[in-house]
Design a protein around this motif. Structure first.
Motif, PDB file in Angstrom:
ATOM      1  N   ALA A 139      48.197  31.425  16.218  1.00 44.25           N
ATOM      2  CA  ALA A 139      47.446  32.557  15.675  1.00 44.25           C
ATOM      3  C   ALA A 139      48.423  33.523  15.025  1.00 44.25           C
ATOM      4  CB  ALA A 139      46.667  33.268  16.777  1.00 44.25           C
ATOM      5  N   ARG A 140      47.957  34.194  13.988  1.00 46.33           N
ATOM      6  CA  ARG A 140      48.779  35.197  13.331  1.00 46.33           C
ATOM      7  C   ARG A 140      47.923  36.420  13.043  1.00 46.33           C
ATOM      8  NH1 ARG A 140      49.725  34.522   6.976  1.00 46.33           N
ATOM      9  NH2 ARG A 140      47.626  33.924   6.331  1.00 46.33           N
ATOM     10  N   LEU A 141      48.596  37.496  12.733  1.00 49.44           N
ATOM     11  CA  LEU A 141      47.952  38.734  12.322  1.00 49.44           C
ATOM     12  C   LEU A 141      48.965  39.542  11.540  1.00 49.44           C
ATOM     13  CD1 LEU A 141      49.296  41.012  14.358  1.00 49.44           C
ATOM     14  CD2 LEU A 141      47.611  40.126  15.935  1.00 49.44           C
ATOM     15  N   TYR A 142      48.485  40.537  10.852  1.00 48.68           N
ATOM     16  CA  TYR A 142      49.363  41.451  10.142  1.00 48.68           C
ATOM     17  C   TYR A 142      49.184  42.843  10.732  1.00 48.68           C
ATOM     18  CZ  TYR A 142      50.762  38.168   6.559  1.00 48.68           C
ATOM     19  OH  TYR A 142      51.326  37.108   5.893  1.00 48.68           O
ATOM     20  N   VAL A 143      50.270  43.593  10.771  1.00 53.65           N
ATOM     21  CA  VAL A 143      50.257  44.949  11.304  1.00 53.65           C
ATOM     22  C   VAL A 143      51.159  45.811  10.411  1.00 53.65           C
ATOM     23  CG1 VAL A 143      52.113  44.421  12.952  1.00 53.65           C
ATOM     24  CG2 VAL A 143      50.569  46.341  13.399  1.00 53.65           C
ATOM     25  N   HIS A 144      50.731  47.015  10.173  1.00 54.63           N
ATOM     26  CA  HIS A 144      51.510  47.924   9.333  1.00 54.63           C
ATOM     27  C   HIS A 144      52.873  48.186   9.965  1.00 54.63           C
ATOM     28  CE1 HIS A 144      52.663  51.505   7.066  1.00 54.63           C
ATOM     29  NE2 HIS A 144      51.744  51.166   6.178  1.00 54.63           N
ATOM     30  N   ARG A 145      53.890  48.238   9.142  1.00 55.01           N
ATOM     31  CA  ARG A 145      55.262  48.452   9.621  1.00 55.01           C
ATOM     32  C   ARG A 145      55.394  49.714  10.466  1.00 55.01           C
ATOM     33  NH1 ARG A 145      59.101  50.030   5.044  1.00 55.01           N
ATOM     34  NH2 ARG A 145      57.968  51.948   5.399  1.00 55.01           N
ATOM     35  N   ASP A 146      54.604  50.747  10.178  1.00 55.06           N
ATOM     36  CA  ASP A 146      54.712  52.017  10.890  1.00 55.06           C
ATOM     37  C   ASP A 146      53.715  52.162  12.041  1.00 55.06           C
ATOM     38  OD1 ASP A 146      56.732  52.735   9.118  1.00 55.06           O
ATOM     39  OD2 ASP A 146      55.312  53.687   7.729  1.00 55.06           O
ATOM     40  N   THR A 162      57.349  37.294  12.628  1.00 58.23           N
ATOM     41  CA  THR A 162      57.785  36.037  12.018  1.00 58.23           C
ATOM     42  C   THR A 162      58.826  36.255  10.925  1.00 58.23           C
ATOM     43  OG1 THR A 162      56.112  36.079  10.274  1.00 58.23           O
ATOM     44  CG2 THR A 162      55.486  35.039  12.393  1.00 58.23           C
ATOM     45  N   GLY A 163      58.948  37.475  10.441  1.00 59.36           N
ATOM     46  CA  GLY A 163      59.833  37.763   9.316  1.00 59.36           C
ATOM     47  C   GLY A 163      59.084  37.818   7.994  1.00 59.36           C
ATOM     48  N   ALA A 164      57.857  37.298   7.960  1.00 55.32           N
ATOM     49  CA  ALA A 164      57.043  37.358   6.744  1.00 55.32           C
ATOM     50  C   ALA A 164      56.466  38.767   6.592  1.00 55.32           C
ATOM     51  CB  ALA A 164      55.923  36.331   6.798  1.00 55.32           C
ATOM     52  N   THR A 165      56.426  39.241   5.369  1.00 50.41           N
ATOM     53  CA  THR A 165      55.890  40.564   5.083  1.00 50.41           C
ATOM     54  C   THR A 165      55.099  40.523   3.780  1.00 50.41           C
ATOM     55  OG1 THR A 165      57.819  41.252   3.807  1.00 50.41           O
ATOM     56  CG2 THR A 165      57.864  41.709   6.187  1.00 50.41           C
ATOM     57  N   PHE A 166      54.326  41.544   3.561  1.00 55.34           N
ATOM     58  CA  PHE A 166      53.732  41.781   2.252  1.00 55.34           C
ATOM     59  C   PHE A 166      53.435  43.263   2.141  1.00 55.34           C
ATOM     60  CE2 PHE A 166      49.743  41.742   4.500  1.00 55.34           C
ATOM     61  CZ  PHE A 166      48.877  42.488   3.720  1.00 55.34           C
ATOM     62  N   THR A 167      53.287  43.736   0.935  1.00 53.70           N
ATOM     63  CA  THR A 167      52.950  45.136   0.719  1.00 53.70           C
ATOM     64  C   THR A 167      51.516  45.200   0.231  1.00 53.70           C
ATOM     65  OG1 THR A 167      55.233  45.686   0.228  1.00 53.70           O
ATOM     66  CG2 THR A 167      53.551  47.264  -0.492  1.00 53.70           C
ATOM     67  N   GLY A 168      50.661  45.758   1.067  1.00 54.86           N
ATOM     68  CA  GLY A 168      49.258  45.896   0.737  1.00 54.86           C
ATOM     69  C   GLY A 168      48.962  47.281   0.190  1.00 54.86           C
ATOM     70  N   ALA A 169      47.698  47.552   0.019  1.00 57.16           N
ATOM     71  CA  ALA A 169      47.267  48.841  -0.519  1.00 57.16           C
ATOM     72  C   ALA A 169      47.687  50.000   0.374  1.00 57.16           C
ATOM     73  CB  ALA A 169      45.753  48.832  -0.684  1.00 57.16           C
ATOM     74  N   MET A 170      47.863  49.731   1.665  1.00 61.22           N
ATOM     75  CA  MET A 170      48.231  50.777   2.614  1.00 61.22           C
ATOM     76  C   MET A 170      49.721  50.777   2.925  1.00 61.22           C
ATOM     77  SD  MET A 170      45.352  52.004   2.823  1.00 61.22           S
ATOM     78  CE  MET A 170      43.623  51.645   2.769  1.00 61.22           C
ATOM     79  N   GLY A 171      50.489  49.910   2.265  1.00 66.40           N
ATOM     80  CA  GLY A 171      51.928  49.886   2.489  1.00 66.40           C
ATOM     81  C   GLY A 171      52.409  48.583   3.086  1.00 66.40           C
ATOM     82  N   PRO A 172      53.623  48.583   3.641  1.00 74.14           N
ATOM     83  CA  PRO A 172      54.246  47.353   4.135  1.00 74.14           C
ATOM     84  C   PRO A 172      53.611  46.826   5.425  1.00 74.14           C
ATOM     85  CG  PRO A 172      55.662  49.232   4.546  1.00 74.14           C
ATOM     86  CD  PRO A 172      54.501  49.741   3.754  1.00 74.14           C
TER      87      PRO A 172
END
Length: 180
Positions: A139-146, A162-172
């Motif tokens: 399972a995976r999920l994304y969480v804001h860096r801050d 995991t080291g994977a990132t992306f920059t969404g509308a709300m930031g990293p």
């Protein structure tokens, strides 16, 4: 506090919409969701009806999504988590090719007055349990860096960066994952 955790039903689209609107008005929303109250409050009823139909218990065993809700002993909806099934070869929301089957947890929310009572554990037990029933092993999920609070909760639940990132509308955003 006693909570009932269960999948939503297709007829509960209004409750799904209302809980989501409350989540998007939460003070943590800018760090928690990839959307805003202004954006989603403009969605027509048909959007919420479709979302409820495709992520509910009524969607059947072949569904690619399941939304779970936490109800307090007075019947109030106080939390939610959604599990999406990702299949190898498909494209994810960033249009990246998915390398292996897995679950993607999204839309996690617990009302502020119900935080710190272990409710997140129960929501994830249900959400990840459904993924295990579907023979998924990751399972995976994304969480804001801050968003340190959410990152801490996810680490406690066994997720690691995991080291994977992306920059969404709300930031990293940081990807976190765990074995099921």
């Amino acid at each position: 506090m006693p909570y009932e955790i269960r999948p939503v039903r297709a007829t509960q689209w209004r409750e799904i919409r209302d809980l989501r609107m409350d989540a998007l008005r939460d003070e943590a929303a800018p760090l928690a969701f990839l959307s805003t109250y202004e954006e989603e409050s403009a969605y027509p009823d048909e959007f919420w009806i479709r979302r409820a139909r495709t992520s509910s218990l009524d969607a059947g065993p072949a569904a690619d999504a399941r939304q779970f809700v936490a109800m307090s002993d007075d019947g109030r909806w106080v939390g939610t988590a959604v599990t999406l099934i990702e299949r190898a070869g498909q494209r994810d929301f960033e249009e990246r090719r998915i390398e292996r089957d897995g679950a993607h947890v999204v839309g996690v929310y617990v009302r502020p007055e119900h935080r710190g009572h272990g409710l997140i554990d129960d929501l994830f037990d249900a959400a990840l349990g459904w993924a295990r029933e579907r023979a998924l092993h990751r399972a995976r999920l994304y969480v804001h860096r801050d968003n340190a609070r959410a990152q801490g909760a996810y680490r406690r639940l066994g997720f690691t960066a995991t080291g994977a990132t992306f920059t969404g509308a709300m930031g990293p955003e940081l990807e976190m994952a765990r074995i099921l």
